[in-house]
Design a protein around this motif. Structure first.
Motif, PDB file in Angstrom:
ATOM      1  N   LEU A 193       0.829  -1.204   0.000  1.00  0.00           N
ATOM      2  CA  LEU A 193       0.000   0.000   0.000  1.00  0.00           C
ATOM      3  C   LEU A 193       0.868   1.260   0.000  1.00  0.00           C
ATOM      4  O   LEU A 193       1.666   1.479   0.905  1.00  0.00           O
ATOM      5  CB  LEU A 193      -0.924  -0.011   1.217  1.00  0.00           C
ATOM      6  N   ARG A 195       0.903   5.623  -1.042  1.00  0.00           N
ATOM      7  CA  ARG A 195       0.050   6.801  -1.205  1.00  0.00           C
ATOM      8  C   ARG A 195       0.103   7.274  -2.660  1.00  0.00           C
ATOM      9  O   ARG A 195       0.901   8.149  -3.022  1.00  0.00           O
ATOM     10  CB  ARG A 195       0.501   7.914  -0.260  1.00  0.00           C
ATOM     11  N   TRP A 199      -5.804   3.820  -7.666  1.00  0.00           N
ATOM     12  CA  TRP A 199      -7.204   3.380  -7.657  1.00  0.00           C
ATOM     13  C   TRP A 199      -8.015   4.014  -8.780  1.00  0.00           C
ATOM     14  O   TRP A 199      -9.116   3.551  -9.102  1.00  0.00           O
ATOM     15  CB  TRP A 199      -7.839   3.704  -6.308  1.00  0.00           C
ATOM     16  N   GLN A 224     -14.182   5.761  -2.252  1.00  0.00           N
ATOM     17  CA  GLN A 224     -14.119   5.169  -0.914  1.00  0.00           C
ATOM     18  C   GLN A 224     -12.953   4.182  -0.825  1.00  0.00           C
ATOM     19  O   GLN A 224     -12.202   4.170   0.151  1.00  0.00           O
ATOM     20  CB  GLN A 224     -15.441   4.465  -0.585  1.00  0.00           C
ATOM     21  N   PHE A 225     -12.804   3.377  -1.884  1.00  0.00           N
ATOM     22  CA  PHE A 225     -11.679   2.447  -1.941  1.00  0.00           C
ATOM     23  C   PHE A 225     -10.354   3.219  -1.907  1.00  0.00           C
ATOM     24  O   PHE A 225      -9.377   2.803  -1.276  1.00  0.00           O
ATOM     25  CB  PHE A 225     -11.776   1.606  -3.211  1.00  0.00           C
ATOM     26  N   THR A 227      -9.607   5.805  -0.309  1.00  0.00           N
ATOM     27  CA  THR A 227      -9.216   6.317   1.003  1.00  0.00           C
ATOM     28  C   THR A 227      -8.183   5.404   1.672  1.00  0.00           C
ATOM     29  O   THR A 227      -7.395   5.860   2.505  1.00  0.00           O
ATOM     30  CB  THR A 227     -10.428   6.481   1.930  1.00  0.00           C
ATOM     31  N   ALA A 228      -8.182   4.122   1.297  1.00  0.00           N
ATOM     32  CA  ALA A 228      -7.189   3.201   1.870  1.00  0.00           C
ATOM     33  C   ALA A 228      -5.775   3.634   1.495  1.00  0.00           C
ATOM     34  O   ALA A 228      -4.831   3.470   2.269  1.00  0.00           O
ATOM     35  CB  ALA A 228      -7.454   1.778   1.389  1.00  0.00           C
ATOM     36  N   PHE A 229      -5.637   4.206   0.301  1.00  0.00           N
ATOM     37  CA  PHE A 229      -4.310   4.595  -0.173  1.00  0.00           C
ATOM     38  C   PHE A 229      -3.748   5.764   0.623  1.00  0.00           C
ATOM     39  O   PHE A 229      -2.534   5.988   0.610  1.00  0.00           O
ATOM     40  CB  PHE A 229      -4.367   4.941  -1.665  1.00  0.00           C
ATOM     41  N   GLU A 230      -4.614   6.491   1.311  1.00  0.00           N
ATOM     42  CA  GLU A 230      -4.130   7.598   2.135  1.00  0.00           C
ATOM     43  C   GLU A 230      -3.283   7.104   3.301  1.00  0.00           C
ATOM     44  O   GLU A 230      -2.495   7.858   3.879  1.00  0.00           O
ATOM     45  CB  GLU A 230      -5.322   8.414   2.655  1.00  0.00           C
ATOM     46  N   GLU A 231      -3.447   5.823   3.658  1.00  0.00           N
ATOM     47  CA  GLU A 231      -2.651   5.231   4.726  1.00  0.00           C
ATOM     48  C   GLU A 231      -1.326   4.675   4.205  1.00  0.00           C
ATOM     49  O   GLU A 231      -0.522   4.149   4.982  1.00  0.00           O
ATOM     50  CB  GLU A 231      -3.435   4.098   5.405  1.00  0.00           C
ATOM     51  N   GLY A 232      -1.111   4.786   2.909  1.00  0.00           N
ATOM     52  CA  GLY A 232       0.034   4.135   2.293  1.00  0.00           C
ATOM     53  C   GLY A 232       1.364   4.815   2.553  1.00  0.00           C
ATOM     54  O   GLY A 232       1.442   5.957   3.016  1.00  0.00           O
TER      55      GLY A 232
END
Length: 309
Positions: A193, A195, A199, A224-225, A227-232
């Motif tokens: 993962l 940033r 997606w 929405q999916f 948003t997970a990449f913001e934790e990358g």
């Protein structure tokens, strides 16, 4: 950047998909190590932002080349363009790719052809176009194929994406043995993962591959999916780890530490699947010859078919 990584100072690198995401992180890390750069791009606005990053720091402006990595004729032109501009090319980073998901049992030919064409075919095109140039150049040289942790970890929504990354993994791990006798390093990088805006790939599908078997994805669902990449991980950190892996001549570059449990499970599953029985002497001999040949190949000795029997 460590003094150790300065071995790449003045080396010429070509990076695909290099004006956003991981590709940009690689370009920035390479620049910090004193490398000269040729970068491929698709979007003019992204290219302009990247050029500004170099200009603001007083760096040499990279050679920017517009490229669809599935276009073999254009890839060949770009390789000549890079050689004409720099005179040599020492490093190739095949990074460009698309992240598209959907149930594999519903996939169409277009789904397979698009995703495999970019993620695996793009790597093939980079190798065929640039390896002769790299072999003809002198000094420290390296090839990095950027896959994904999906090269080890399949998922129910990522069948074709996973297949493309498994293919890049197999190709790269074999290629490493072929390049060693030429004094060229070769690494497989499998980031997790990060940033990026990977997606958004599903929103950029070419019309020529428009017949998808996947149900249309709502933009809000994709966002929405995303948003997970913001934790990358930051792309620059990935780029720095790739640079360090090149410096250390590592065949496998893993950038994210959080997948230990996955690899432990893979190891346990594979070992448990081995039959609990003795193998015949003839087969054991063949496998021992294979292992010895691979060790020799890693040391830069060419391996022939007769070395395996």
């Amino acid at each position: 950047m460590s003094n150790q990584d300065r071995v790449w100072e003045g080396r010429v690198a070509f990076v695909t998909g290099a004006v956003t995401g991981i590709g940009l992180g690689v370009a920035q890390a390479f620049s910090d190590a004193g490398m000269r750069l040729a970068l491929s791009y698709r979007n003019e606005e992204d290219r302009a932002h990247t050029e500004s990053w170099f200009a603001e720091r007083g760096r040499e402006i990279p050679l920017f080349v517009k490229l669809d990595v599935t276009d073999r004729a254009r890839f060949a032109e770009v390789a000549e363009q890079v050689m004409d501009h720099f005179g040599e090319v020492h490093v190739l980073v095949n990074n460009a790719g698309v992240s598209v998901f959907g149930p594999t049992d519903e996939a169409s030919y277009d789904d397979f052809d698009w995703i495999m064409g970019v993620n695996f075919g793009g790597v093939v095109n980079g190798l065929v176009s640039f390896l002769p140039k790299i072999k003809a150049s002198a000094g420290r040289r390296h090839v990095v194929n950027v896959a994904s942790m999906a090269a080890f970890l399949p998922g129910p929504q990522a069948g074709i994406y996973t297949a493309s990354k498994f293919a890049v993994r197999g190709l790269t791990e074999s290629l490493r043995y072929n390049l060693a006798p030429h004094g060229i390093g070769c690494s497989l990088c499998c980031p997790a993962l990060t940033r990026t805006n990977a997606w958004t790939s599903a929103l950029k599908r070419p019309d020529s591959f428009g017949q998808s078997g996947f149900s249309p994805v709502e933009k809000s669902e994709l966002e929405q999916f995303g948003t997970a990449f913001e934790e990358g991980m930051e792309p620059y950190e990935v780029g720095s780890k790739i640079l360090r892996g090149m410096t250390e001549q590592r065949g496998l570059i893993l950038t994210h530490p959080e997948h230990g449990p996955d690899f432990e499970e893979i190891h346990q599953t594979v070992m448990a699947a081995l039959p609990d029985e003795e193998a015949p002497a003839g087969r054991l001999k063949i496998e021992q010859l294979r292992r010895e040949a691979m060790r020799k190949a890693e040391e830069g000795i060419s391996v022939r078919l007769q070395d395996l029997t």
